[in-house]
Design a protein around this motif. Sequence first.
Motif, mmCIF file in Angstrom:
data_model
loop_
_atom_site.group_PDB
_atom_site.id
_atom_site.type_symbol
_atom_site.label_atom_id
_atom_site.label_comp_id
_atom_site.label_asym_id
_atom_site.label_seq_id
_atom_site.Cartn_x
_atom_site.Cartn_y
_atom_site.Cartn_z
ATOM 1 N N THR A 22 0.823 -1.217 0.000
ATOM 2 C CA THR A 22 0.000 0.000 0.000
ATOM 3 C C THR A 22 0.854 1.263 0.000
ATOM 4 N N GLY A 23 2.204 1.072 -0.045
ATOM 5 C CA GLY A 23 3.069 2.247 -0.186
ATOM 6 C C GLY A 23 3.853 2.643 1.063
ATOM 7 N N TRP A 24 3.741 1.906 2.142
ATOM 8 C CA TRP A 24 4.507 2.244 3.342
ATOM 9 C C TRP A 24 5.995 2.007 3.078
ATOM 10 N N LYS A 25 6.832 2.787 3.754
ATOM 11 C CA LYS A 25 8.278 2.582 3.688
ATOM 12 C C LYS A 25 8.684 1.551 4.732
ATOM 13 N N GLN A 26 9.774 0.856 4.459
ATOM 14 C CA GLN A 26 10.234 -0.200 5.373
ATOM 15 C C GLN A 26 10.499 0.345 6.773
ATOM 16 N N ALA A 27 11.110 1.494 6.859
ATOM 17 C CA ALA A 27 11.435 2.081 8.171
ATOM 18 C C ALA A 27 10.165 2.377 8.962
ATOM 19 N N ASP A 28 9.114 2.838 8.267
ATOM 20 C CA ASP A 28 7.845 3.140 8.938
ATOM 21 C C ASP A 28 7.161 1.859 9.427
ATOM 22 N N ILE A 29 7.252 0.807 8.611
ATOM 23 C CA ILE A 29 6.676 -0.481 9.026
ATOM 24 C C ILE A 29 7.397 -0.984 10.272
ATOM 25 N N ALA A 30 8.717 -0.915 10.261
ATOM 26 C CA ALA A 30 9.507 -1.382 11.402
ATOM 27 C C ALA A 30 9.148 -0.593 12.658
ATOM 28 N N ARG A 31 9.047 0.714 12.534
ATOM 29 C CA ARG A 31 8.723 1.562 13.684
ATOM 30 C C ARG A 31 7.318 1.259 14.208
ATOM 31 N N ALA A 32 6.374 1.029 13.314
ATOM 32 C CA ALA A 32 4.974 0.791 13.709
ATOM 33 C C ALA A 32 4.830 -0.482 14.534
ATOM 34 N N PHE A 33 5.626 -1.485 14.239
ATOM 35 C CA PHE A 33 5.502 -2.770 14.935
ATOM 36 C C PHE A 33 6.610 -3.023 15.952
ATOM 37 N N GLY A 34 7.529 -2.085 16.099
ATOM 38 C CA GLY A 34 8.633 -2.286 17.042
ATOM 39 C C GLY A 34 9.627 -3.330 16.562
ATOM 40 N N LEU A 35 9.828 -3.387 15.240
ATOM 41 C CA LEU A 35 10.746 -4.355 14.644
ATOM 42 C C LEU A 35 12.004 -3.641 14.169
ATOM 43 N N THR A 36 13.000 -4.406 13.828
ATOM 44 C CA THR A 36 14.191 -3.807 13.237
ATOM 45 C C THR A 36 13.961 -3.656 11.735
ATOM 46 N N PRO A 37 14.533 -2.626 11.138
ATOM 47 C CA PRO A 37 14.411 -2.481 9.683
ATOM 48 C C PRO A 37 14.965 -3.701 8.939
ATOM 49 N N ALA A 38 16.002 -4.302 9.487
ATOM 50 C CA ALA A 38 16.582 -5.485 8.841
ATOM 51 C C ALA A 38 15.576 -6.636 8.804
ATOM 52 N N TRP A 39 14.799 -6.818 9.879
ATOM 53 C CA TRP A 39 13.806 -7.884 9.916
ATOM 54 C C TRP A 39 12.742 -7.656 8.844
ATOM 55 N N VAL A 40 12.284 -6.418 8.734
ATOM 56 C CA VAL A 40 11.274 -6.082 7.731
ATOM 57 C C VAL A 40 11.846 -6.303 6.338
ATOM 58 N N SER A 41 13.066 -5.857 6.124
ATOM 59 C CA SER A 41 13.724 -6.019 4.827
ATOM 60 C C SER A 41 13.846 -7.488 4.450
ATOM 61 N N GLN A 42 14.254 -8.318 5.402
ATOM 62 C CA GLN A 42 14.402 -9.758 5.147
ATOM 63 C C GLN A 42 13.049 -10.398 4.842
ATOM 64 N N THR A 43 12.008 -9.970 5.551
ATOM 65 C CA THR A 43 10.661 -10.496 5.316
ATOM 66 C C THR A 43 10.197 -10.166 3.898
ATOM 67 N N LEU A 44 10.420 -8.930 3.477
ATOM 68 C CA LEU A 44 9.995 -8.521 2.147
ATOM 69 C C LEU A 44 10.815 -9.214 1.060
ATOM 70 N N LYS A 45 12.091 -9.410 1.310
ATOM 71 C CA LYS A 45 12.951 -10.112 0.357
ATOM 72 C C LYS A 45 12.484 -11.561 0.200
ATOM 73 N N THR A 46 12.185 -12.214 1.334
ATOM 74 C CA THR A 46 11.703 -13.597 1.300
ATOM 75 C C THR A 46 10.394 -13.678 0.526
ATOM 76 N N PHE A 47 9.531 -12.699 0.728
ATOM 77 C CA PHE A 47 8.251 -12.684 0.006
ATOM 78 C C PHE A 47 8.479 -12.532 -1.495
ATOM 79 N N ARG A 48 9.406 -11.657 -1.887
ATOM 80 C CA ARG A 48 9.696 -11.472 -3.309
ATOM 81 C C ARG A 48 10.249 -12.758 -3.933
ATOM 82 N N GLN A 49 11.067 -13.479 -3.184
ATOM 83 C CA GLN A 49 11.703 -14.687 -3.719
ATOM 84 C C GLN A 49 10.795 -15.915 -3.684
ATOM 85 N N GLN A 50 9.990 -16.040 -2.610
ATOM 86 C CA GLN A 50 9.227 -17.274 -2.414
ATOM 87 C C GLN A 50 7.711 -17.094 -2.484
ATOM 88 N N GLY A 51 7.259 -15.868 -2.498
ATOM 89 C CA GLY A 51 5.820 -15.619 -2.526
ATOM 90 C C GLY A 51 5.182 -15.913 -1.177
#
Length: 157
Positions: A22-51
């Motif tokens: 929906t257009g959120w930035k990775q840093a904003d997603i991480a901040r909203a859920f109390g996650l690290t940006p690296a965790w969000v980045s890895q999650t999105l990368k895994t989704f791109r590779q494996q669906g």
Amino acid sequence: MANYKQADYEALRRRCVELKQTGWKQADIARAFGLTPAWVSQTLKTFRQQGESGLTTGKRTGAPPRLMMEQLDQLTTELTKGAGHHGFSGQVWTRLRINQVIDKLFGVSYDPSQIGRLLKKVGWSRQKPARQARQQDPQAVANWQEERLPALKKSQR
């Protein structure tokens, strides 16, 4: 990172992907859920590779075992025959010797540090050899200490 239960991570991963779509930035997603940006980045990368399958929670498995249980049973049978049976001098098994037998029988080599773990899997335990050989003759030792040892000490002077 926030304290999430393992079961929550799948839903969290799915929500991260939805927000990114929906257009959120990775840093904003991480901040909203109390996650690290690296965790969000890895999650999105895994989704791109494996669906979608990359978002599911599952037990992470390591490398497949190099020896099947039947082979481990065969190994224990061979080890009970003794080290001498396999061409080693003496009857003491060492990790290096066991690794050589595994390599000879199955064409598989392990790091020697992992042989103990492998043997524990089949119920064997690590043992230290006795300091005194079982076949040692106490009378012969006493004779040697009384007769030969004093002669050796005198010749050194």
